[in-house]
Design a protein around this motif. Structure first.
Motif, short mmCIF file in Angstrom:
data_model
loop_
_atom_site.label_atom_id
_atom_site.label_comp_id
_atom_site.label_asym_id
_atom_site.label_seq_id
_atom_site.Cartn_x
_atom_site.Cartn_y
_atom_site.Cartn_z
N VAL A 28 0.84 -1.20 0.00
CA VAL A 28 0.00 0.00 0.00
C VAL A 28 0.87 1.25 0.00
O VAL A 28 0.61 2.21 -0.74
CB VAL A 28 -0.94 0.00 1.23
N ARG A 29 1.94 1.24 0.80
CA ARG A 29 2.81 2.41 0.87
C ARG A 29 3.60 2.61 -0.43
O ARG A 29 3.75 3.74 -0.91
CB ARG A 29 3.76 2.27 2.06
N VAL A 30 4.10 1.51 -1.00
CA VAL A 30 4.82 1.62 -2.26
C VAL A 30 3.89 2.13 -3.36
O VAL A 30 4.26 3.00 -4.15
CB VAL A 30 5.43 0.26 -2.66
N PHE A 31 2.68 1.59 -3.40
CA PHE A 31 1.69 2.06 -4.37
C PHE A 31 1.44 3.56 -4.22
O PHE A 31 1.45 4.31 -5.20
CB PHE A 31 0.38 1.31 -4.20
N HIS A 32 1.21 3.99 -2.98
CA HIS A 32 0.88 5.40 -2.73
C HIS A 32 1.97 6.33 -3.23
O HIS A 32 1.70 7.28 -3.99
CB HIS A 32 0.68 5.60 -1.23
N TRP A 33 3.22 6.08 -2.86
CA TRP A 33 4.28 7.02 -3.22
C TRP A 33 4.69 6.91 -4.68
O TRP A 33 5.10 7.93 -5.28
CB TRP A 33 5.48 6.82 -2.29
N LEU A 34 4.55 5.73 -5.27
CA LEU A 34 4.80 5.62 -6.71
C LEU A 34 3.73 6.37 -7.50
O LEU A 34 4.02 7.00 -8.52
CB LEU A 34 4.85 4.16 -7.14
N MET A 35 2.49 6.32 -7.03
CA MET A 35 1.42 7.06 -7.69
C MET A 35 1.68 8.56 -7.58
O MET A 35 1.46 9.32 -8.54
CB MET A 35 0.07 6.72 -7.08
N VAL A 36 2.13 9.02 -6.42
CA VAL A 36 2.47 10.43 -6.26
C VAL A 36 3.55 10.83 -7.26
O VAL A 36 3.43 11.85 -7.97
CB VAL A 36 2.95 10.70 -4.82
N ALA A 104 -15.34 13.97 14.99
CA ALA A 104 -15.39 12.76 14.15
C ALA A 104 -14.61 11.63 14.80
O ALA A 104 -13.58 11.84 15.44
CB ALA A 104 -14.80 13.06 12.77
N ARG A 105 -15.10 10.41 14.67
CA ARG A 105 -14.43 9.25 15.25
C ARG A 105 -13.14 8.96 14.49
O ARG A 105 -13.05 9.14 13.28
CB ARG A 105 -15.35 8.03 15.21
N HIS A 106 -12.16 8.50 15.24
CA HIS A 106 -10.86 8.16 14.68
C HIS A 106 -10.93 6.75 14.10
O HIS A 106 -11.29 5.80 14.80
CB HIS A 106 -9.78 8.24 15.76
N HIS A 107 -10.58 6.59 12.81
CA HIS A 107 -10.59 5.29 12.15
C HIS A 107 -9.15 4.78 12.04
O HIS A 107 -8.26 5.51 11.62
CB HIS A 107 -11.22 5.38 10.77
N THR A 108 -8.96 3.53 12.40
CA THR A 108 -7.62 2.97 12.31
C THR A 108 -7.16 2.93 10.85
O THR A 108 -6.02 3.25 10.53
CB THR A 108 -7.59 1.55 12.91
N GLY A 109 -8.05 2.54 9.95
CA GLY A 109 -7.75 2.56 8.53
C GLY A 109 -8.24 3.85 7.90
O GLY A 109 -8.26 4.90 8.54
N HIS A 110 -8.65 3.78 6.63
CA HIS A 110 -9.19 4.96 5.97
C HIS A 110 -10.53 5.33 6.57
O HIS A 110 -11.37 4.46 6.84
CB HIS A 110 -9.38 4.70 4.47
N ASN A 111 -10.78 6.61 6.76
CA ASN A 111 -12.09 7.04 7.21
C ASN A 111 -13.04 7.13 6.01
O ASN A 111 -12.59 7.11 4.86
CB ASN A 111 -11.99 8.39 7.95
N ARG A 174 -4.92 14.17 16.05
CA ARG A 174 -3.59 14.17 16.66
C ARG A 174 -2.81 12.92 16.27
O ARG A 174 -2.14 12.30 17.09
CB ARG A 174 -3.70 14.27 18.20
N ASP A 175 -2.91 12.55 14.99
CA ASP A 175 -2.24 11.36 14.49
C ASP A 175 -1.64 11.71 13.13
O ASP A 175 -2.36 12.12 12.21
CB ASP A 175 -3.25 10.21 14.33
N ASN A 176 -0.32 11.60 13.00
CA ASN A 176 0.38 12.01 11.79
C ASN A 176 0.05 11.07 10.63
O ASN A 176 0.65 10.01 10.48
CB ASN A 176 1.89 12.03 12.04
N LEU A 177 -0.92 11.45 9.80
CA LEU A 177 -1.36 10.59 8.71
C LEU A 177 -0.35 10.51 7.58
O LEU A 177 -0.27 9.49 6.89
CB LEU A 177 -2.72 11.08 8.19
N MET A 181 1.88 6.95 6.34
CA MET A 181 2.04 6.37 5.01
C MET A 181 3.51 6.14 4.67
O MET A 181 3.81 5.53 3.65
CB MET A 181 1.38 7.28 3.97
N VAL A 182 4.40 6.58 5.54
CA VAL A 182 5.83 6.30 5.38
C VAL A 182 6.22 5.10 6.25
O VAL A 182 6.83 4.14 5.77
CB VAL A 182 6.68 7.53 5.75
#
Length: 243
Positions: A28-36, A104-111, A174-177, A181-182
Motif C-alpha cells: 500500500v505504501r509503495v503504491f501510494h508514493w509511486l502514484m504520487v 469525528a471518530r478516529h478510524h484505524t484505517g481509511h475514514n 492528533r495522528d500524523n497521517l 504512510m511512510v
C-alpha cells in the motif's frame, strides 16, 4: 468491519495499551508514493514534447499500479481491502458532519471521507491513463485529447482536496497521517494491527516498475532529447508540433 477508535478526548482515557501499530502494509505504501511520483511527473511533462517518453512511461506505470491496487483491495491486508473502508452515503455524511464539528471518530484505517477520495482517484487514474493511451495511439481525435487533459486536471483537484483532508485529519485526531504512510504505523490498540507488512510484495512491485522503466529507456538509446524514441514499439518524433 471498519475498525474505529475513540476521539482525541476519549483516546486520552483509553489506557496504556494504546500505541503505534502497523496499519499500512508495504505494498500500500509503495503504491501510494509511486502514484504520487508518477502523477506529478506525468503532469509536469505533459506539455513538453522532448519529455514525451517520460510522460508516456509514467502514464503506463500509473495504469499498472491502479490494476495492482484494485487486486490488492480484494486480497490484501485488512486495511488495504475496499470492504474495510468503502461505505455508503450515510456513513460518509455522518463522518463529515462530525469532522466539521470537531468530534469525528478516529478510524484505524481509511475514514469514510478519505475512502471517497481514494475511489475517485483510482477511477480518475483509469480515465486519465486509458484516454492517454488512446490519444497516443491516435484513436479518438481532438475530443479525446481534451478529455484526457480535463480528467488530469480534475484528478489534480481531487489530489488537492485529499491533501487538505489529510492535514485536517492529522490535526483533528492528533495522528500524523502523512508519517503513517511512510512508516505504516498509526495510533491504535495492538489487537487492531495487521500481522504482516508483506515486504516481499512491495519489493516485487519496485522490481517490476524499475524493470519496466529500464526497458522503456533502453528503447530510446539515443535519449529523449537527441532524436526519435520509441515507447512500447511506437516511435516518438522529437520536436513534433501537435498544435
Amino acid at each position: 468491519m471498519n475498525t474505529t477508535s475513540a476521539s482525541p478526548a476519549e483516546r486520552d482515557t483509553a489506557g496504556p495499551e494504546s500505541g503505534r501499530i502497523l496499519v499500512w502494509d508495504v505494498p500500500v505504501r509503495v503504491f501510494h508514493w509511486l502514484m504520487v511520483l508518477c502523477f506529478a511527473g506525468a503532469y509536469v511533462t505533459a506539455e513538453h514534447e522532448s519529455w514525451r517518453l517520460v510522460h508516456v512511461t509514467l502514464g503506463y506505470t500509473m495504469a499498472g499500479l491502479v490494476v495492482f491496487r484494485l487486486l490488492w483491495g480484494v486480497v490484501g491486508t485488512r486495511y488495504a481491502r475496499f470492504s474495510n473502508f468503502v461505505r455508503g452515503p450515510r456513513a460518509v455524511t455522518a463522518y463529515i458532519r462530525g469532522m466539521l464539528g470537531g468530534r469525528a471518530r478516529h478510524h484505524t484505517g481509511h475514514n469514510p471521507a478519505g475512502a471517497i477520495a481514494i475511489v475517485a482517484l483510482l477511477g480518475l487514474a483509469l480515465a486519465v491513463t486509458s484516454s492517454g493511451w488512446a490519444t497516443y495511439e491516435d484513436m479518438g481525435g481532438k475530443w479525446l485529447e481534451e478529455f484526457h487533459e480535463a480528467a488530469a486536471n480534475i484528478m489534480l483537484g481531487v489530489v488537492g482536496i485529499h491533501i487538505v483532508g489529510v492535514l485536517f485529519g492529522t490535526w483533528l485526531h492528533r495522528d500524523n497521517l502523512i508519517g503513517a504512510m511512510v512508516t505504516g504505523r498509526k495510533t491504535g490498540h495492538p489487537v487492531d494491527g495487521v500481522r504482516s507488512a508483506w515486504r516481499s510484495v512491495g519489493i516485487l512491485m519496485m522490481v517490476a516498475v524499475l524493470g519496466f522503466w529500464w526497458t522503456q529507456w533502453k528503447s530510446a538509446p539515443t535519449g529523449v532529447a537527441n532524436g526519435p524514441a520509441t515507447v512500447s514499439g511506437k516511435a516518438v518524433m522529437q520536436g513534433r508540433d501537435d498544435d
